[in-house]
Design a protein around this motif. Structure first.
Motif, PDB file in Angstrom:
ATOM      1  N   VAL A 161       4.012 -71.550  -3.735  1.00 14.34           N
ATOM      2  CA  VAL A 161       4.084 -72.801  -4.723  1.00 14.34           C
ATOM      3  C   VAL A 161       5.615 -73.462  -4.474  1.00 14.34           C
ATOM      4  O   VAL A 161       6.453 -72.766  -4.532  1.00 14.34           O
ATOM      5  N   CYS A 185      -3.302 -77.236  -9.995  1.00 15.58           N
ATOM      6  CA  CYS A 185      -2.113 -77.070  -9.462  1.00 15.58           C
ATOM      7  C   CYS A 185      -1.290 -77.938 -10.208  1.00 15.58           C
ATOM      8  O   CYS A 185      -1.534 -79.093 -10.263  1.00 15.58           O
ATOM      9  N   CYS A 238       0.570 -76.382  -4.329  1.00  9.82           N
ATOM     10  CA  CYS A 238      -0.066 -75.089  -4.187  1.00  9.82           C
ATOM     11  C   CYS A 238      -0.633 -74.975  -2.892  1.00  9.82           C
ATOM     12  O   CYS A 238      -1.688 -75.497  -2.501  1.00  9.82           O
TER      13      CYS A 238
END
Length: 448
Positions: A132, A106, A170
């Motif tokens: 996201v 991430c 994430c």
């Protein structure tokens, strides 16, 4: 305003096409006026089925805002696996940075942070779709988001970053949220709009307060419906026309609850095509059935049955309401939908069955929107810097509608001057823009 299921297909692609700002400001052009004209005075034209709007204005405004709102920018990353999957170089003049957004990687790829408008090409190498968020890791505020990023795909997040700390978060299905490395944008450039995420737990208390308020209005509605029935049973149709409007406006102020009302909404406030054959359909009941009769010369005897049915249906709703539960996650969106439905159905005259009271209904819809915002105020106030502007827009729209109230007799749409119609349409277009950030703020996001 009625809340029947939307029958239009959902045309949004599964993977989506745009990143959205977290909220806090709204931009873009006013809402488009519905293409269907209002019916001519005295005429009976085909009416469209009434549906609960699905927040199309929210989506439209969010796309516009996304191009100009918050975000972070970096120098383009020349290395790392994400660069092999980056979106094709756009002719947008922005610096593009490739960033991986799987739970294990991430935020990988963001180097050389700097302020200004920039683009992140987010690549999901994982086997599941990912949400996201670009966040401030210290405060938890969200600057921008991309929803439903499918496996093996790339989408671009365009953001305008000020100085401060940022990190990608994430959130993948069936896994805990992962926050990537903290990145600091140097300097003293002010940050753009951002919002603290709202949880469903945050929304439960105001939703319960609103449900209690609706219960009180349903009790009031039962009394008003009883008065209307008494007028009709006594053969006093002049009083019935007056008391019909009073009762109907009580119902129209409860717009956020229509989904929870279920079939009761159609029974109490449903519509049909406005031709003589359609209005004779025995399934056409409630306020608009009585309205048609009161303003089209039907006798008190012929309206006695519809009035009794209305009292029965309202009574059933009143009895069932204490067991109903509204969805807290929909509260912010409902404020927007009430105004959208008013624009689509009231300001076009689609729901006028003879009373000419669409402007009174639109005014009641503003009251309904204010009630939701009042219940949500403790959450809205610290998150929406445009709240004062929204309240001013509500005041302006209410005043322009109130100017058409002449002692309880409202100007029909067909008697508005062009300037009056344009002003009221502009008021509601502005309200739709001002309410779009509220809907975005109250979208429940999983951040853990």
């Amino acid at each position: 305003m009625s809340a029947e299921p939307d029958t239009e297909p959902d045309t949004e692609p599964a993977d989506g096409t745009d990143s959205e700002p977290a909220a806090g400001s709204a931009a873009g052009s006013p809402a488009e006026a519905p293409s269907d004209p209002a019916p001519e005075a005295g005429g009976i034209a085909a009416a469209h089925p009434r549906r609960r709007a699905r927040g199309r204005q929210v989506a439209a405004v969010a796309v516009v805002v996304a191009a100009a709102v918050t975000g972070g920018v970096l120098a383009a990353n020349s290395g790392g696996s994400a660069t092999r999957h980056t979106a094709a170089a756009a002719s947008d003049g922005l610096a593009h940075t490739s960033v991986e957004v799987s739970p294990s990687l991430c935020g990988k790829g963001w180097v050389g942070p700097h302020a200004g408008t920039q683009a992140f090409d987010l690549f999901n190498p994982a086997a599941s779709a990912t949400e996201v968020y670009l966040t401030d890791p210290r405060s938890g505020r969200i600057f921008s988001e991309v929803e439903g990023l499918a496996p093996g795909t790339t989408r671009t997040m365009v953001v305008d970053l000020g100085s401060g700390t940022y990190a990608f978060k994430c959130v993948q299905e069936d896994t805990d949220a992962v926050t990537g490395p903290t990145v600091t944008v140097p300097g003293s450039v002010p940050q753009g709009p951002a919002t603290l995420p709202v949880t469903e737990h945050d929304l439960i208390p105001p939703t319960l307060d609103y449900q209690k308020w609706v219960g009180e209005r349903v009790a009031e509605l039962a009394g008003r419906a009883g008065t209307l029935k008494k007028d009709i049973d006594n053969g006093d149709l002049t009083a019935a026309r007056r008391d019909w409007l009073t009762a109907h406006l009580v119902y129209e102020r409860m717009g956020a609850a229509y989904d929870t009302f279920g079939d009761a909404d159609g029974a109490i406030n449903g519509t049909v095509s406005r031709d003589p054959d359609a209005v004779k359909d025995p399934d056409f009941t409630g306020f608009h059935r009585i309205e048609y009769g009161l303003w089209h010369g039907e006798s008190a005897t012929s309206l006695s049955g519809p009035a009794a049915r209305l009292v029965k249906d309202v009574g059933a709703l009143r009895a069932a309401w204490p067991q109903e539960r509204m969805d807290p996650a929909n509260m912010g969106l409902r404020a927007h939908e009430i105004i959208e439905n008013a624009e689509q159905f009231e300001l076009t005259g689609r729901t006028d069955y003879g009373s000419g009271s669409n402007l009174a209904t639109a005014r009641a819809n503003i009251d309904g929107t204010r009630e939701i915002l009042a219940k949500l105020n403790s959450l809205v106030a610290p998150r929406d810097p445009g709240l004062a502007t929204l309240n001013a827009a509500l005041d302006r729209a209410a005043a322009d509608l109130d100017a058409q109230d002449h002692g309880g007799t409202w100007t029909p749409l067909t008697e508005l001057t062009q300037a009056q119609r344009e002003r009221i349409n502009a008021d509601f277009g502005d309200l739709l823009e001002q309410l779009a950030p509220v809907a975005s703020i109250f979208e429940v996001r999983r951040t853990a």
